[in-house]
Write an enzyme that holds these catalytic residues in place. Structure first.
Site, PDB file in Angstrom:
ATOM      1  N   LYS A   1       0.873  -1.173   0.000  1.00  0.00           N
ATOM      2  CA  LYS A   1       0.000   0.000   0.000  1.00  0.00           C
ATOM      3  C   LYS A   1       0.914   1.228   0.000  1.00  0.00           C
ATOM      4  O   LYS A   1       1.478   1.598   1.015  1.00  0.00           O
ATOM      5  CB  LYS A   1      -0.899   0.029   1.232  1.00  0.00           C
ATOM      6  CG  LYS A   1      -1.840   1.252   1.271  1.00  0.00           C
ATOM      7  CD  LYS A   1      -1.614   2.049   2.539  1.00  0.00           C
ATOM      8  CE  LYS A   1      -2.373   3.344   2.571  1.00  0.00           C
ATOM      9  NZ  LYS A   1      -1.895   4.373   1.631  1.00  0.00           N
TER      10      LYS A   1
ATOM     11  N   CYS B   1      13.449  11.533   6.655  1.00  0.00           N
ATOM     12  CA  CYS B   1      13.521  11.188   8.073  1.00  0.00           C
ATOM     13  C   CYS B   1      14.932  11.385   8.615  1.00  0.00           C
ATOM     14  O   CYS B   1      15.116  11.541   9.821  1.00  0.00           O
ATOM     15  CB  CYS B   1      13.041   9.757   8.307  1.00  0.00           C
ATOM     16  SG  CYS B   1      13.886   8.516   7.327  1.00  0.00           S
TER      17      CYS B   1
ATOM     18  N   VAL C   1       1.145   6.878  13.413  1.00  0.00           N
ATOM     19  CA  VAL C   1       0.602   5.785  12.612  1.00  0.00           C
ATOM     20  C   VAL C   1       1.397   4.506  12.856  1.00  0.00           C
ATOM     21  O   VAL C   1       0.828   3.416  12.987  1.00  0.00           O
ATOM     22  CB  VAL C   1       0.610   6.156  11.112  1.00  0.00           C
ATOM     23  CG1 VAL C   1       0.172   4.970  10.259  1.00  0.00           C
ATOM     24  CG2 VAL C   1      -0.309   7.353  10.858  1.00  0.00           C
TER      25      VAL C   1
ATOM     26  N   GLU D   1       9.718  16.669  15.157  1.00  0.00           N
ATOM     27  CA  GLU D   1      10.069  16.533  13.748  1.00  0.00           C
ATOM     28  C   GLU D   1       9.191  17.466  12.918  1.00  0.00           C
ATOM     29  O   GLU D   1       7.969  17.414  12.982  1.00  0.00           O
ATOM     30  CB  GLU D   1       9.875  15.092  13.277  1.00  0.00           C
ATOM     31  CG  GLU D   1      10.330  14.888  11.845  1.00  0.00           C
ATOM     32  CD  GLU D   1      10.191  13.444  11.388  1.00  0.00           C
ATOM     33  OE1 GLU D   1      11.119  12.943  10.731  1.00  0.00           O
ATOM     34  OE2 GLU D   1       9.150  12.824  11.690  1.00  0.00           O
TER      35      GLU D   1
ATOM     36  N   GLU E   1       9.869   2.058  10.782  1.00  0.00           N
ATOM     37  CA  GLU E   1      10.861   3.127  10.669  1.00  0.00           C
ATOM     38  C   GLU E   1      10.100   4.438  10.671  1.00  0.00           C
ATOM     39  O   GLU E   1       9.249   4.674   9.810  1.00  0.00           O
ATOM     40  CB  GLU E   1      11.698   2.966   9.396  1.00  0.00           C
ATOM     41  CG  GLU E   1      12.642   1.776   9.438  1.00  0.00           C
ATOM     42  CD  GLU E   1      13.638   1.817  10.599  1.00  0.00           C
ATOM     43  OE1 GLU E   1      13.940   2.932  11.085  1.00  0.00           O
ATOM     44  OE2 GLU E   1      14.084   0.753  11.025  1.00  0.00           O
TER      45      GLU E   1
END
Length: 488
Positions: free
Chosen positions: A180, A289, A237, A390, A255
């Site tokens: 997905k 990231c 999530v 972040e 991750e």
């Protein structure tokens, strides 16, 4: 919204066939450089569509795992060759969907091809060890067995490399896949899947289902026939997916975020440090990231470093990533732009000094895109949101320290531990950084963003589930060890 007549509708890929979703609904993929341009449409799928894909993968895995590693590897070689022929097309699509410059997208696609070839070679490498048995008439050894069906959930920031670095090891070790992709970049993923189709991968071995995270992403996490889940995305999530997988005993790999520091020591090559800081913080509009977010500079060189950093940042050209001469593109979507602007506002409200940028670009060529200026703050303290959270955008927090010990304390004073860099010529500083920095990836005299495909990648603390991706480390997630004892 203007609908471009040439925008193509892409289907789900289930059991070797391109199929419309059961909902008969589609989602538009928008060009972030020009929100009036629709790159393509993808399916807004239902749980029913996901069930079909999982069933196909489960059935196909029975025969796929029986193939030798060499045979599975040849399929990956063939996919790499197909992608290489379409490199320019796939890279251009990634730029149109995500916004990064075409040069960056080409580099990412080239890396995806290299990952496929690397894991194709894994099909010919050892899968176990012989272990001495206490019985001299017995043979004992280990082998590895695939998990089964693997669910792959990928983000929009690396629409080529991340899907491939998850799918390629899953497949070479005998698993089948249901992916997905992020809806923002699902057209790019469809083009990658087309390369697997061109390589004549057996039906059901790879399946793609597009749609919302709440339906398809959560459906993958909850599905009883999905044996492993590999996810890259936000912490919120990721934790939901991990909890759902844990509840039913599925293996999972997460991750997630980073708040990555660069330490600039008094003895550093400042030109090198500035170049790497700008590259790490502002390439891909800071949407990595591993992007540089905090720059911790020793006071002896702080003013000199700041002056060079501001001068170089002022040279950055902003615009459509497909335009020659553009160095930084837009944010990937409107929500991300709003998030970045909200953090810039927080930084000002909390008392940080805005040195450069901080504004949305709206005039002339920028009016239809999600553009923001590269932004630099100073007088940032560790308790500020821009020092702790972040941002996932082109924002740097400059922080001044007197010693490397203080720099390391500040660098570690966040919930994340993904990547970190130091610029120094002092061996003692290097060793302290290697030993004391709480990050899964530490780099010396190199930018924080970047890892080689043959090396393990993953974070500490809240940045990951403490597993590792890429390189030989991928084997640890995508397989289980089986110990075999043979008595004559």
């Amino acid at each position: 919204m203007t609908v471009t007549t040439e925008a193509k509708t892409f289907m789900n890929y289930i059991n070797g066939e391109w199929e419309a979703s059961s909902t008969n609904q589609v989602i538009a993929s928008i060009n972030p450089a020009n929100k009036n341009e629709i790159v393509g449409y993808v399916q807004n799928s239902s749980k029913e569509d996901l069930d079909l894909a999982v069933a196909a993968a489960k059935k196909a895995q029975i025969e796929w795992k029986k193939l030798t590693g060499a045979v599975r590897g040849q399929y990956l070689y063939n996919v790499a060759n197909a992608m290489e022929k379409r490199l320019g097309e796939i890279a251009e699509c990634a730029t149109r969907e995500m916004g990064k410059t075409l040069a960056e997208a080409k580099g990412e696609t080239t890396r995806g091809i290299a990952i496929l070839r690397y894991y194709a070679g894994e099909g010919m490498r050892k899968v176990g060890d012989v272990i001495p048995a206490t019985d001299n008439e017995a043979l004992m050894f280990t082998t590895r067995t695939p998990l089964g069906v693997v669910g792959v959930i990928t983000p929009w920031n690396f629409p080529v490399a991340i899907p491939i670095w998850k799918m390629a090891p899953a497949l070479i070790y005998g698993n089948t896949v249901v992916i997905k992709p992020a809806t923002e970049t699902a057209v790019t993923c469809a083009k990658i899947v087309e390369c697997f189709e061109e390589a004549e991968l057996p039906a059901g071995v790879l399946n793609m289902v597009t749609g919302s995270g709440s339906v398809i992403g959560q459906g993958i996490a909850d599905h009883p026939d999905i044996n492993g889940i590999t996810f890259t995305g936000s912490n919120g999530v990721g934790k939901k997916i991990g909890q759902a997988a844990l509840a039913r005993g599925a293996k999972y790999q997460l991750e997630m975020g980073g708040k990555n520091p660069v330490i600039v020591a008094a003895d550093a090559d400042l030109d090198l440090a500035v170049e790497a800081t700008i590259s790490g913080a502002f390439r891909s509009t800071g949407q990595k990231c591993t992007a540089t977010s905090r720059v911790i500079v020793q006071s002896d060189v702080y003013e000199a470093f700041k002056e060079k950093l501001l001068a170089k940042t002022n040279e950055i050209t902003i615009g459509d990533g497909l335009t020659e001469g553009i160095w930084m593109g837009p944010c990937a979507n409107d929500n991300q732009l709003k998030t970045v602007l909200s953090y810039i506002e927080k930084g000002v409200e909390e008392g940080a000094t805005l040195l450069l940028g901080g504004e949305q670009l709206k005039e002339s060529d920028y009016e239809h895109g999600f553009y923001v200026q590269p932004t630099i703050f100073e007088n940032v303290t560790t308790d500020m949101a821009i020092a702790q959270e972040e941002i996932f955008g082109p924002v740097i927090a400059l922080m001044k320290v007197d010693s490397i010990k203080e720099a390391l304390e500040i660098a570690n004073d966040v919930q994340y531990g993904l990547s970190a860099s130091i610029f120094t010529t002092n061996i003692g500083h290097m060793l302290s950084f290697i030993n004391d920095m709480d990050a899964g990836l530490v780099r010396i005299n190199a930018e924080s963003a970047g890892v080689e495909l043959q090396a393990p990648f993953g974070g500490m603390k809240q940045s990951s589930s403490h597993s590792r991706e890429q390189g030989e480390a991928a084997k640890e997630f995508f397989t289980s060890i089986k110990t075999v004892f043979v008595k004559s």
